[in-house]
Design a protein around this motif. Sequence first.
Motif, PDB file in Angstrom:
ATOM      1  N   ARG A 124       0.852  -1.188   0.000  1.00 13.01           N
ATOM      2  CA  ARG A 124       0.000   0.000   0.000  1.00 13.01           C
ATOM      3  C   ARG A 124       0.895   1.248   0.000  1.00 13.01           C
ATOM      4  NH1 ARG A 124      -4.072  -2.810  -1.956  1.00 13.01           N
ATOM      5  NH2 ARG A 124      -5.121  -4.193  -0.459  1.00 13.01           N
ATOM      6  N   PRO A 125       0.307   2.450  -0.032  1.00 15.92           N
ATOM      7  CA  PRO A 125       1.112   3.659  -0.257  1.00 15.92           C
ATOM      8  C   PRO A 125       2.305   3.860   0.669  1.00 15.92           C
ATOM      9  CG  PRO A 125      -1.193   4.175  -0.552  1.00 15.92           C
ATOM     10  CD  PRO A 125      -1.142   2.761  -0.063  1.00 15.92           C
ATOM     11  N   VAL A 126       2.157   3.660   1.974  1.00 15.91           N
ATOM     12  CA  VAL A 126       3.285   3.930   2.877  1.00 15.91           C
ATOM     13  C   VAL A 126       4.434   2.969   2.606  1.00 15.91           C
ATOM     14  CG1 VAL A 126       4.049   3.952   5.279  1.00 15.91           C
ATOM     15  CG2 VAL A 126       1.853   4.970   4.664  1.00 15.91           C
ATOM     16  N   LEU A 127       4.142   1.692   2.455  1.00 18.96           N
ATOM     17  CA  LEU A 127       5.193   0.721   2.140  1.00 18.96           C
ATOM     18  C   LEU A 127       5.831   1.032   0.794  1.00 18.96           C
ATOM     19  CD1 LEU A 127       6.812  -1.824   2.682  1.00 18.96           C
ATOM     20  CD2 LEU A 127       4.910  -3.179   1.770  1.00 18.96           C
ATOM     21  N   ARG A 128       5.030   1.377  -0.185  1.00 17.17           N
ATOM     22  CA  ARG A 128       5.582   1.738  -1.499  1.00 17.17           C
ATOM     23  C   ARG A 128       6.522   2.927  -1.396  1.00 17.17           C
ATOM     24  NH1 ARG A 128       1.421   3.504  -5.398  1.00 17.17           N
ATOM     25  NH2 ARG A 128       3.329   3.850  -6.623  1.00 17.17           N
ATOM     26  N   ALA A 129       6.135   3.924  -0.605  1.00 15.51           N
ATOM     27  CA  ALA A 129       6.974   5.113  -0.470  1.00 15.51           C
ATOM     28  C   ALA A 129       8.315   4.777   0.179  1.00 15.51           C
ATOM     29  CB  ALA A 129       6.246   6.178   0.343  1.00 15.51           C
ATOM     30  N   LEU A 130       8.295   3.906   1.189  1.00 17.94           N
ATOM     31  CA  LEU A 130       9.541   3.520   1.844  1.00 17.94           C
ATOM     32  C   LEU A 130      10.430   2.726   0.899  1.00 17.94           C
ATOM     33  CD1 LEU A 130       8.296   2.483   5.414  1.00 17.94           C
ATOM     34  CD2 LEU A 130       9.272   4.660   4.692  1.00 17.94           C
ATOM     35  N   ARG A 131       9.830   1.885   0.089  1.00 21.73           N
ATOM     36  CA  ARG A 131      10.607   1.051  -0.823  1.00 21.73           C
ATOM     37  C   ARG A 131      11.093   1.805  -2.046  1.00 21.73           C
ATOM     38  NH1 ARG A 131       7.772  -4.846  -1.624  1.00 21.73           N
ATOM     39  NH2 ARG A 131       8.901  -5.926   0.043  1.00 21.73           N
ATOM     40  N   GLU A 132      10.238   2.677  -2.577  1.00 25.51           N
ATOM     41  CA  GLU A 132      10.526   3.334  -3.850  1.00 25.51           C
ATOM     42  C   GLU A 132      11.165   4.701  -3.708  1.00 25.51           C
ATOM     43  OE1 GLU A 132       6.960   3.376  -6.190  1.00 25.51           O
ATOM     44  OE2 GLU A 132       6.398   1.360  -5.529  1.00 25.51           O
ATOM     45  N   SER A 133      11.342   5.168  -2.474  1.00 24.12           N
ATOM     46  CA  SER A 133      11.891   6.496  -2.259  1.00 24.12           C
ATOM     47  C   SER A 133      13.270   6.606  -2.912  1.00 24.12           C
ATOM     48  CB  SER A 133      11.989   6.782  -0.760  1.00 24.12           C
ATOM     49  OG  SER A 133      12.073   8.154  -0.533  1.00 24.12           O
ATOM     50  N   PRO A 134      13.644   7.782  -3.485  1.00 21.86           N
ATOM     51  CA  PRO A 134      13.002   9.069  -3.239  1.00 21.86           C
ATOM     52  C   PRO A 134      11.649   9.209  -3.927  1.00 21.86           C
ATOM     53  CG  PRO A 134      14.774   9.308  -4.827  1.00 21.86           C
ATOM     54  CD  PRO A 134      14.863   7.911  -4.314  1.00 21.86           C
ATOM     55  N   ALA A 135      10.697   9.691  -3.152  1.00 19.26           N
ATOM     56  CA  ALA A 135       9.342   9.916  -3.635  1.00 19.26           C
ATOM     57  C   ALA A 135       8.670  10.915  -2.714  1.00 19.26           C
ATOM     58  CB  ALA A 135       8.549   8.606  -3.660  1.00 19.26           C
ATOM     59  N   VAL A 136       7.612  11.531  -3.213  1.00 18.35           N
ATOM     60  CA  VAL A 136       6.764  12.374  -2.378  1.00 18.35           C
ATOM     61  C   VAL A 136       5.602  11.509  -1.906  1.00 18.35           C
ATOM     62  CG1 VAL A 136       5.200  14.345  -2.303  1.00 18.35           C
ATOM     63  CG2 VAL A 136       7.374  14.545  -3.513  1.00 18.35           C
ATOM     64  N   LEU A 137       5.455  11.368  -0.597  1.00 21.74           N
ATOM     65  CA  LEU A 137       4.327  10.640  -0.022  1.00 21.74           C
ATOM     66  C   LEU A 137       3.294  11.661   0.439  1.00 21.74           C
ATOM     67  CD1 LEU A 137       2.815   8.185   1.071  1.00 21.74           C
ATOM     68  CD2 LEU A 137       4.218   8.335   3.147  1.00 21.74           C
ATOM     69  N   LEU A 138       2.171  11.700  -0.254  1.00 20.04           N
ATOM     70  CA  LEU A 138       1.074  12.597   0.104  1.00 20.04           C
ATOM     71  C   LEU A 138       0.074  11.847   0.963  1.00 20.04           C
ATOM     72  CD1 LEU A 138      -0.789  15.070  -0.079  1.00 20.04           C
ATOM     73  CD2 LEU A 138      -1.554  14.222  -2.312  1.00 20.04           C
ATOM     74  N   ILE A 139      -0.085  12.293   2.203  1.00 23.88           N
ATOM     75  CA  ILE A 139      -1.090  11.733   3.105  1.00 23.88           C
ATOM     76  C   ILE A 139      -2.227  12.750   3.133  1.00 23.88           C
ATOM     77  CG2 ILE A 139      -1.556  10.883   5.433  1.00 23.88           C
ATOM     78  CD1 ILE A 139       1.454  10.340   5.688  1.00 23.88           C
ATOM     79  N   ASP A 140      -3.218  12.512   2.287  1.00 17.26           N
ATOM     80  CA  ASP A 140      -4.238  13.517   1.998  1.00 17.26           C
ATOM     81  C   ASP A 140      -5.412  13.433   2.973  1.00 17.26           C
ATOM     82  OD1 ASP A 140      -4.844  15.685   0.476  1.00 17.26           O
ATOM     83  OD2 ASP A 140      -5.507  14.585  -1.291  1.00 17.26           O
ATOM     84  N   GLU A 141      -5.815  14.601   3.479  1.00 14.96           N
ATOM     85  CA  GLU A 141      -6.955  14.732   4.389  1.00 14.96           C
ATOM     86  C   GLU A 141      -6.783  13.857   5.628  1.00 14.96           C
ATOM     87  OE1 GLU A 141     -10.183  13.940   1.531  1.00 14.96           O
ATOM     88  OE2 GLU A 141     -10.625  16.092   1.623  1.00 14.96           O
ATOM     89  N   VAL A 142      -5.652  14.019   6.281  1.00 14.35           N
ATOM     90  CA  VAL A 142      -5.349  13.212   7.463  1.00 14.35           C
ATOM     91  C   VAL A 142      -6.352  13.461   8.582  1.00 14.35           C
ATOM     92  CG1 VAL A 142      -3.755  14.913   8.447  1.00 14.35           C
ATOM     93  CG2 VAL A 142      -3.478  12.485   8.995  1.00 14.35           C
ATOM     94  N   ASP A 143      -7.014  14.605   8.565  1.00 12.22           N
ATOM     95  CA  ASP A 143      -7.996  14.919   9.597  1.00 12.22           C
ATOM     96  C   ASP A 143      -9.236  14.030   9.517  1.00 12.22           C
ATOM     97  OD1 ASP A 143      -8.223  16.394   7.137  1.00 12.22           O
ATOM     98  OD2 ASP A 143      -9.882  17.520   8.011  1.00 12.22           O
ATOM     99  N   ARG A 144      -9.398  13.279   8.450  1.00  7.97           N
ATOM    100  CA  ARG A 144     -10.542  12.373   8.328  1.00  7.97           C
ATOM    101  C   ARG A 144     -10.269  11.023   9.000  1.00  7.97           C
ATOM    102  NH1 ARG A 144     -12.545  12.180   2.234  1.00  7.97           N
ATOM    103  NH2 ARG A 144     -14.193  10.969   3.250  1.00  7.97           N
ATOM    104  N   SER A 145      -9.022  10.765   9.370  1.00  8.65           N
ATOM    105  CA  SER A 145      -8.685   9.514  10.051  1.00  8.65           C
ATOM    106  C   SER A 145      -8.911   9.676  11.557  1.00  8.65           C
ATOM    107  CB  SER A 145      -7.235   9.127   9.764  1.00  8.65           C
ATOM    108  OG  SER A 145      -6.337  10.088  10.287  1.00  8.65           O
ATOM    109  N   ASP A 146      -8.605   8.609  12.336  1.00 10.02           N
ATOM    110  CA  ASP A 146      -8.835   8.670  13.775  1.00 10.02           C
ATOM    111  C   ASP A 146      -7.521   8.731  14.552  1.00 10.02           C
ATOM    112  OD1 ASP A 146      -7.825   6.071  13.713  1.00 10.02           O
ATOM    113  OD2 ASP A 146      -9.797   5.147  13.803  1.00 10.02           O
TER     114      ASP A 146
END
Length: 303
Positions: A124-146
């Motif tokens: 999923r996105p976070v794992l992909r970002a760690l593996r494929e970095s350098p990359a921009v990881l956008l965590i969009d609308e974090v206020d909708r999470s808990d």
Amino acid sequence: MNSNIVATPRDPVEMAAKLRGANYLADEGLATTVYLAVAMNRPLLLEGAPGTGKTSLSEALARALDIPLIRLQCYEGIDATQALYDWDFSRQILHLRSLEAAGSETSPDEREQSLYTERFLLPRPVLRALRESPAVLLIDEVDRSDDEFEAFLLEVLASSQISIPELGTVVAKVPPVVILTSNRTRDLHEALRRRCYFHWIDHPDPVRELEIVKAHLPEVSHRLAEQVVDVVQSLRNQGRLRRVPGVAETLDWAQALNRLGGDEITAHTAALAMGALCKDQNDRDYVREALDAAFATTSSFAT
């Protein structure tokens, strides 16, 4: 980009120039905050009303730095599984059936171990970002999470690594450039805020919004662009709308009016293209009345 190191701009001025080259007009304050976040490897928290360009900034930054953009869209109920990884259950079942059909003599433990390998991993996105970095990881609308998801993010952002029990620990060779956006539907925890650089993005002033329209829609006449910006700025300042139009609506309306023909707003084209500007029926009615008043004594809108 082949290098494992992000080519960070030398200073905020160069950052602003690179963002402009990616079709994003950042003022000095925003360009400086973005530069510092990238240069000092800190997550960047962007807050502001919907439509102010938070997500667009992330997309432009990825283009400016010539690295991939990986997006995690947050929503109510999202958990670590949706952000990190999952296992391809259907392929695992097919794998077991193929072993049975082939008469495999592997032990139950060996069969189980064979199910949890790279071939069945769904990053999923976070794992992909760690593996494929350098990359921009956008965590969009974090206020909708808990709260629990915020705590998870805080842990990952602090270490730039995650543990997959079946495969081991994944550590980013280069920490991704992390951007979190929030529409401020709820307050984020102080621990997450302290971890990030912060910038509030407001609606642009008339001069900058006109620049944005001209940069994105060079085919739109200067007069039409001025009129569109004047209307949108007036609507925002009145504070009467349920859903205030953002920059995206400004661009949509200008493009729609331009496609309908003419170099200025008319009563006819304004009514036909209203769906590009207003996304609420009460707002549509109010704006139509306001524009009708403006057109009462002339066939076109005068700035």
